[in-house]
Design a protein around this motif. Structure first.
Motif, PDB file in Angstrom:
ATOM      1  N   LEU A 267      34.858  49.199 -21.425  1.00 21.62           N
ATOM      2  CA  LEU A 267      34.100  47.966 -21.206  1.00 21.62           C
ATOM      3  C   LEU A 267      34.837  46.770 -21.800  1.00 21.62           C
ATOM      4  O   LEU A 267      34.796  45.662 -21.248  1.00 21.62           O
ATOM      5  CB  LEU A 267      32.699  48.089 -21.817  1.00 21.62           C
ATOM      6  CG  LEU A 267      31.735  49.048 -21.093  1.00 21.62           C
ATOM      7  CD1 LEU A 267      30.450  49.214 -21.899  1.00 21.62           C
ATOM      8  CD2 LEU A 267      31.417  48.525 -19.685  1.00 21.62           C
ATOM      9  N   LYS A 270      37.401  45.547 -19.403  1.00 22.47           N
ATOM     10  CA  LYS A 270      36.815  44.708 -18.368  1.00 22.47           C
ATOM     11  C   LYS A 270      36.612  43.276 -18.857  1.00 22.47           C
ATOM     12  O   LYS A 270      36.709  42.321 -18.078  1.00 22.47           O
ATOM     13  CB  LYS A 270      35.487  45.308 -17.890  1.00 22.47           C
ATOM     14  CG  LYS A 270      35.644  46.569 -17.045  1.00 22.47           C
ATOM     15  CD  LYS A 270      34.301  47.215 -16.741  1.00 22.47           C
ATOM     16  CE  LYS A 270      33.451  46.352 -15.847  1.00 22.47           C
ATOM     17  NZ  LYS A 270      33.999  46.281 -14.459  1.00 22.47           N
ATOM     18  N   GLU A 271      36.346  43.120 -20.148  1.00 20.34           N
ATOM     19  CA  GLU A 271      36.203  41.783 -20.717  1.00 20.34           C
ATOM     20  C   GLU A 271      37.553  41.078 -20.826  1.00 20.34           C
ATOM     21  O   GLU A 271      37.647  39.864 -20.618  1.00 20.34           O
ATOM     22  CB  GLU A 271      35.578  41.865 -22.108  1.00 20.34           C
ATOM     23  CG  GLU A 271      34.139  42.351 -22.135  1.00 20.34           C
ATOM     24  CD  GLU A 271      33.632  42.515 -23.558  1.00 20.34           C
ATOM     25  OE1 GLU A 271      34.399  42.207 -24.503  1.00 20.34           O
ATOM     26  OE2 GLU A 271      32.474  42.935 -23.736  1.00 20.34           O
ATOM     27  N   LYS A 274      40.239  40.231 -15.871  1.00 21.99           N
ATOM     28  CA  LYS A 274      39.371  40.057 -14.707  1.00 21.99           C
ATOM     29  C   LYS A 274      40.097  40.382 -13.402  1.00 21.99           C
ATOM     30  O   LYS A 274      39.569  40.133 -12.316  1.00 21.99           O
ATOM     31  CB  LYS A 274      38.846  38.614 -14.659  1.00 21.99           C
ATOM     32  CG  LYS A 274      38.013  38.226 -15.875  1.00 21.99           C
ATOM     33  CD  LYS A 274      36.829  39.162 -16.078  1.00 21.99           C
ATOM     34  CE  LYS A 274      36.006  38.751 -17.302  1.00 21.99           C
ATOM     35  NZ  LYS A 274      34.876  39.707 -17.540  1.00 21.99           N
ATOM     36  N   GLN A 279      39.521  45.924 -12.922  1.00 22.93           N
ATOM     37  CA  GLN A 279      38.083  46.141 -12.892  1.00 22.93           C
ATOM     38  C   GLN A 279      37.737  47.414 -12.117  1.00 22.93           C
ATOM     39  O   GLN A 279      36.934  48.234 -12.574  1.00 22.93           O
ATOM     40  CB  GLN A 279      37.391  44.935 -12.243  1.00 22.93           C
ATOM     41  CG  GLN A 279      37.531  43.626 -13.016  1.00 22.93           C
ATOM     42  CD  GLN A 279      36.605  43.558 -14.200  1.00 22.93           C
ATOM     43  OE1 GLN A 279      35.445  43.954 -14.127  1.00 22.93           O
ATOM     44  NE2 GLN A 279      37.101  43.048 -15.321  1.00 22.93           N
ATOM     45  N   VAL A 282      38.855  50.628 -14.109  1.00 22.04           N
ATOM     46  CA  VAL A 282      37.979  50.921 -15.240  1.00 22.04           C
ATOM     47  C   VAL A 282      36.616  51.407 -14.749  1.00 22.04           C
ATOM     48  O   VAL A 282      36.032  52.330 -15.328  1.00 22.04           O
ATOM     49  CB  VAL A 282      37.830  49.685 -16.146  1.00 22.04           C
ATOM     50  CG1 VAL A 282      36.773  49.933 -17.222  1.00 22.04           C
ATOM     51  CG2 VAL A 282      39.167  49.350 -16.796  1.00 22.04           C
ATOM     52  N   ASP A 283      36.098  50.804 -13.685  1.00 22.40           N
ATOM     53  CA  ASP A 283      34.818  51.254 -13.135  1.00 22.40           C
ATOM     54  C   ASP A 283      34.867  52.725 -12.758  1.00 22.40           C
ATOM     55  O   ASP A 283      33.894  53.468 -12.948  1.00 22.40           O
ATOM     56  CB  ASP A 283      34.443  50.418 -11.906  1.00 22.40           C
ATOM     57  CG  ASP A 283      33.942  49.023 -12.267  1.00 22.40           C
ATOM     58  OD1 ASP A 283      33.554  48.823 -13.444  1.00 22.40           O
ATOM     59  OD2 ASP A 283      33.952  48.148 -11.386  1.00 22.40           O
TER      60      ASP A 283
END
Length: 293
Positions: A267, A270-271, A274, A279, A282-283
């Motif tokens: 998470l 993801k911060e 971008k 993204q 990582v998802d």
């Protein structure tokens, strides 16, 4: 992140596949970036760089630009051809250094780093010194990180080694050169020399990001995930915004069964980034961790 706008693009959604994709050589050229790994950005390098001839012993120049750079613009090809003629005809050593420098820059613009290394090396032979040797070494090192075959990797790594050793003769405290030198040995027949050099860098500079990162990923390669977690955590103390270090911390934590901590690390990635590819990657891992609960 590194010069190539590294994106953590992973085709699989399971951690086991990520482990299979880990490289034989992990190189962090810039603070905060990978150089060669299963999730590195594609530099559009060909499987075989046609600039290869002559780079092992410099018995001859790199391949002619019309053969070497099919993707180059006509203007670029013309400029390179003119500079090569000028380089070959120039008799004044100092003037020849200037032409070599111009040629190297043209080749860098085309991501032909071995050719750039060749010309920077010619300049270093006329004006030897720490900086001139490192310019040549860094270009061979760059080409080494994208080598598609073991033979190519070895040849380019050997060139970089010779030049980095010259750098260190001029300045033994050059930790960037020592770290890159270490990584050329990791994929050689003497990997322990590379590990020793990295440890020397850490002993001198415990906060050296490149060395911490590389030691962390090397620990993962040898399935020493607890050690990898420690290295990446040390790295993130030094640089909390290190995207690749945070990503690999998540992987190492997941491999040690610390799924909640791994989730927090992903998470955080993801911060920090971008980029759509990051993204999405990582998802995929977050979804895998969720389904494993």
């Amino acid at each position: 992140m590194s010069k190539g706008r590294i994106a953590l693009i992973v085709s699989a959604v399971v951690l086991a596949v990520l482990m299979a994709l880990l490289p034989k050589v992990i190189i962090n050229k810039d603070k905060g970036g990978l150089a060669t790994d299963g999730v590195a950005a594609n530099r559009d390098q060909p499987a075989h760089d046609p600039n290869h001839p002559g780079h092992e012993d410099h018995a001859e120049e790199p391949a002619a630009p019309k053969d070497a750079h099919a993707a180059a613009s006509p203007a670029q090809l013309k400029k390179i051809a003119e500079l090569r003629v000028k380089f070959n005809q120039e008799s004044n050593p100092q003037a020849k250094v200037k032409v070599a420098d111009d040629l190297a820059k043209e080749y860098i613009a085309l991501a032909r780093h071995d050719s750039a290394g060749y010309y920077y090396e010619q300049a270093a032979q006329v004006r030897p010194g720490e900086k001139s040797f490192q310019k040549a070494a860094d270009q061979y090192f760059e080409a080494f990180t994208f080598a598609a075959t073991q033979e190519r990797s070895q040849a380019l790594g050997n060139k970089a080694q010779v030049l980095y050793e010259q750098v260190l003769k001029n300045n033994p405290a050059n930790l960037d050169a020592k770290t890159n030198l270490a990584m050329t040995f990791i994929s050689s027949s003497n990997p322990m020399k590379g590990i020793t050099l990295l440890r020397e860098v850490i002993a001198t500079d415990p906060k050296n990001e490149k060395a911490l990162f590389n030691l962390g990923v090397l620990s993962m390669q040898s399935n020493q995930y607890d050690k990898a977690v420690d290295r990446f955590r040390e790295l993130l103390v030094v640089n909390p915004a290190h995207v690749d270090g945070t990503f690999y911390l998540g992987v190492a934590l997941a491999e040690t069964g610390k799924k909640q901590e791994a989730q927090k690390a992903f998470l955080r990635v993801k911060e920090l980034s971008k980029e759509p590819e990051v993204q999405a990657s990582v998802d995929s891992y977050l979804e895998k961790l969720k389904s494993a609960n």
